[in-house]
Write a protein that holds these residues in place. Structure first.
Motif, PDB file in Angstrom:
ATOM      1  N   ALA A 126       5.301  -8.409   2.988  1.00 18.04           N
ATOM      2  CA  ALA A 126       4.804  -7.746   2.019  1.00 18.04           C
ATOM      3  C   ALA A 126       4.563  -6.134   2.353  1.00 18.04           C
ATOM      4  O   ALA A 126       5.759  -5.529   2.883  1.00 18.04           O
ATOM      5  N   SER A 127       3.578  -5.555   2.111  1.00 23.33           N
ATOM      6  CA  SER A 127       3.382  -4.090   1.992  1.00 23.33           C
ATOM      7  C   SER A 127       3.473  -3.495   3.641  1.00 23.33           C
ATOM      8  O   SER A 127       3.564  -2.233   3.903  1.00 23.33           O
ATOM      9  N   TYR A 145       7.467 -13.513   4.568  1.00 24.35           N
ATOM     10  CA  TYR A 145       7.610 -12.170   4.080  1.00 24.35           C
ATOM     11  C   TYR A 145       6.531 -11.452   4.270  1.00 24.35           C
ATOM     12  O   TYR A 145       5.415 -11.472   4.428  1.00 24.35           O
ATOM     13  N   ALA A 152       4.006 -13.729  -0.073  1.00 22.80           N
ATOM     14  CA  ALA A 152       3.596 -13.357   1.402  1.00 22.80           C
ATOM     15  C   ALA A 152       2.221 -13.690   1.824  1.00 22.80           C
ATOM     16  O   ALA A 152       1.597 -14.057   2.893  1.00 22.80           O
ATOM     17  N   GLY A 190      -1.052  -5.895   3.427  1.00 25.48           N
ATOM     18  CA  GLY A 190      -0.030  -5.915   2.744  1.00 25.48           C
ATOM     19  C   GLY A 190      -0.355  -7.361   1.951  1.00 25.48           C
ATOM     20  O   GLY A 190      -1.175  -8.349   2.365  1.00 25.48           O
ATOM     21  N   TYR A 191       0.136  -7.674   0.809  1.00 24.54           N
ATOM     22  CA  TYR A 191      -0.231  -8.817  -0.123  1.00 24.54           C
ATOM     23  C   TYR A 191       1.086  -8.852  -1.072  1.00 24.54           C
ATOM     24  O   TYR A 191       1.280  -7.910  -1.925  1.00 24.54           O
ATOM     25  N   THR A 192       1.590 -10.090  -1.371  1.00 30.43           N
ATOM     26  CA  THR A 192       2.459 -10.504  -2.465  1.00 30.43           C
ATOM     27  C   THR A 192       2.144 -11.825  -2.569  1.00 30.43           C
ATOM     28  O   THR A 192       1.624 -12.594  -1.977  1.00 30.43           O
TER      29      THR A 192
END
Length: 413
Positions: free
Chosen positions: A58-59, A56, A233, A228-230
């Motif tokens: 993410a951003s 993933y 991810a 980015g972060y989730t």
């Protein structure tokens, strides 16, 4: 005592050198499970860590959203804040920075800043709706653009990278490196990514200052990037570094995230970048190495014969160097058509091409075979042939003498 001090200094120097060498080769301390360093100019891959496994982004997804915005709007054009933008979760400009009402207007320039610096989840959907009419059509455009760029292992599902409701919003570190390069080649995006802080607003709201979330920006040669972060991810980061006129792209995925600290992914990036800027190429083939041997036939006497065969070793006259990583180089050898009687050691007889992903380099093949070597190899044939020709000439002369001798005697009679 002097000898002891001298020995101690030598020991310390050797220890420091050996420590640095070990550190340079051992990058197991980075917390990211995937990473790549990619040469912006040449396309060479300098460092790899599981670069083809899908994960993933993410951003970092928002780089593709930024590309489509830059291709479809000018900076001074206005975008309308939409309902789907207002529906996005936290880390949205309208929820966490300044309240924005549906129908409010924002310039494309400010939208780009809010997308890439603050990483507004709502701004990504506002851009999607204004570019394509709705997010579904925009995502389709994102995937078409990814294919156009050669991102063969990428599938986008959302414009902002939120992956709560999908298992297939996926890409790879290698594909992200390609996307980062494409984004940074756009002057508008490059300028935005290099910006540390800026004031933005909508038509009906107050001006607000936003700051770039890339903590490495301006340090150790970092000139841009996207965070980015989730939960799926982990912490992700793509960055562009410049050092002594050399530009590298780095990607770290699924790094550690500790709330309130959040330094691991930035430390990971600095580690792989320092390693890559200092890394020397490995030698794949040395100058003079025989790459291939081919068997060729030729006529001992040009155009007449007889036919003979000879083994021709083809070699390179320069080192083939590359960055040794988890990628196995593909080697392609091609041999030219040639006339053995017309070649010498400076005649190109073929090529060897080394390919690693999208990067390739071609080298010329040569041989030490020449016409003088062919003559030398067949010297006994030529000597025998010469003796045969000489004997034939002598016989012809004898025959002619006999014939003309008889005619002269008849004439006298």
């Amino acid at each position: 005592m002097k000898n002891f001090k001298k020995s101690l200094w030598i020991f310390l120097i050797l220890f420091i050198v050996s420590f640095n060498l070990v550190w340079a080769e051992d990058l197991s301390n980075i917390s990211g499970t995937q990473a790549i360093v990619y040469d912006y100019e040449t396309g060479e891959i300098i460092y790899t860590k599981d670069i083809d496994s899908k994960s993933y982004p993410a951003s970092i997804t928002k780089l593709m959203t930024a590309l489509l915005l830059a291709e479809n709007f000018n900076k001074d054009e206005m975008l309308t804040y939409t309902q789907s933008a207002a529906d996005q979760p936290a880390y949205s400009y309208g929820k966490n920075v300044e309240q924005v009402l549906v129908g409010d207007k924002m310039s494309a320039e400010d939208a780009m800043y809010a997308l890439l610096l603050y990483s507004g989840n709502d701004i990504a959907y506002m851009i999607a709706d204004n570019v394509s009419g709705d997010s579904a059509k925009f995502v389709n455009a994102m995937n078409l653009k990814a294919k156009e760029l050669g991102m063969t292992s990428t599938n986008f599902v959302t414009p902002n990278g939120i992956d709560d409701n999908t298992e297939v919003h996926l890409t790879t570190p290698y594909d992200i490196a390609i996307m980062t390069k494409a984004a940074f080649e756009n002057d508008w995006i490059e300028k935005t990514m290099k910006t540390e802080r800026v004031v933005v607003s909508t038509e009906n709201s107050r001006e607000r200052e936003i700051e770039n979330r890339n903590k490495n920006l301006g340090l150790n040669g970092c000139i841009g990037g996207k965070t980015g972060y989730t939960e799926k991810a982990g912490r992700c980061l793509t960055s562009i570094y410049k050092n002594n006129d050399r530009t590298l792209i780095g990607v770290v995925m699924n790094s550690e995230y500790i709330y309130g600290v959040d330094t691991a992914v930035f430390e990971d990036m600095n580690t792989i970048m320092e390693y890559s800027f200092n890394r020397e190429k490995d030698t794949l083939k040395k100058s003079g190495d025989i790459i291939k041997s081919v068997t060729a036939s030729y006529k001992v006497i040009p155009f007449i014969g007889p036919n003979r065969t000879i083994d021709i070793p083809l070699f390179i006259n320069e080192d083939i160097k590359y960055y040794k990583t988890e990628i196995e180089p593909k080697i392609d050898v091609k041999v030219n058509t040639f006339n053995l009687w017309k070649i010498d050691p400076s005649t190109p007889l073929g090529t060897i091409t080394i390919t690693l992903k999208d990067y390739s380099e071609t080298y010329t093949l040569y041989s030490d075979i020449s016409s003088s070597k062919l003559l030398k190899d067949n010297i006994f044939i030529y000597v025998g042939l010469g003796i045969g020709v000489l004997i034939l000439i002598i016989l012809i002369v004898i025959i002619f003498k006999k014939i003309f001798g008889r005619k002269k005697r008849r004439y006298r009679y």
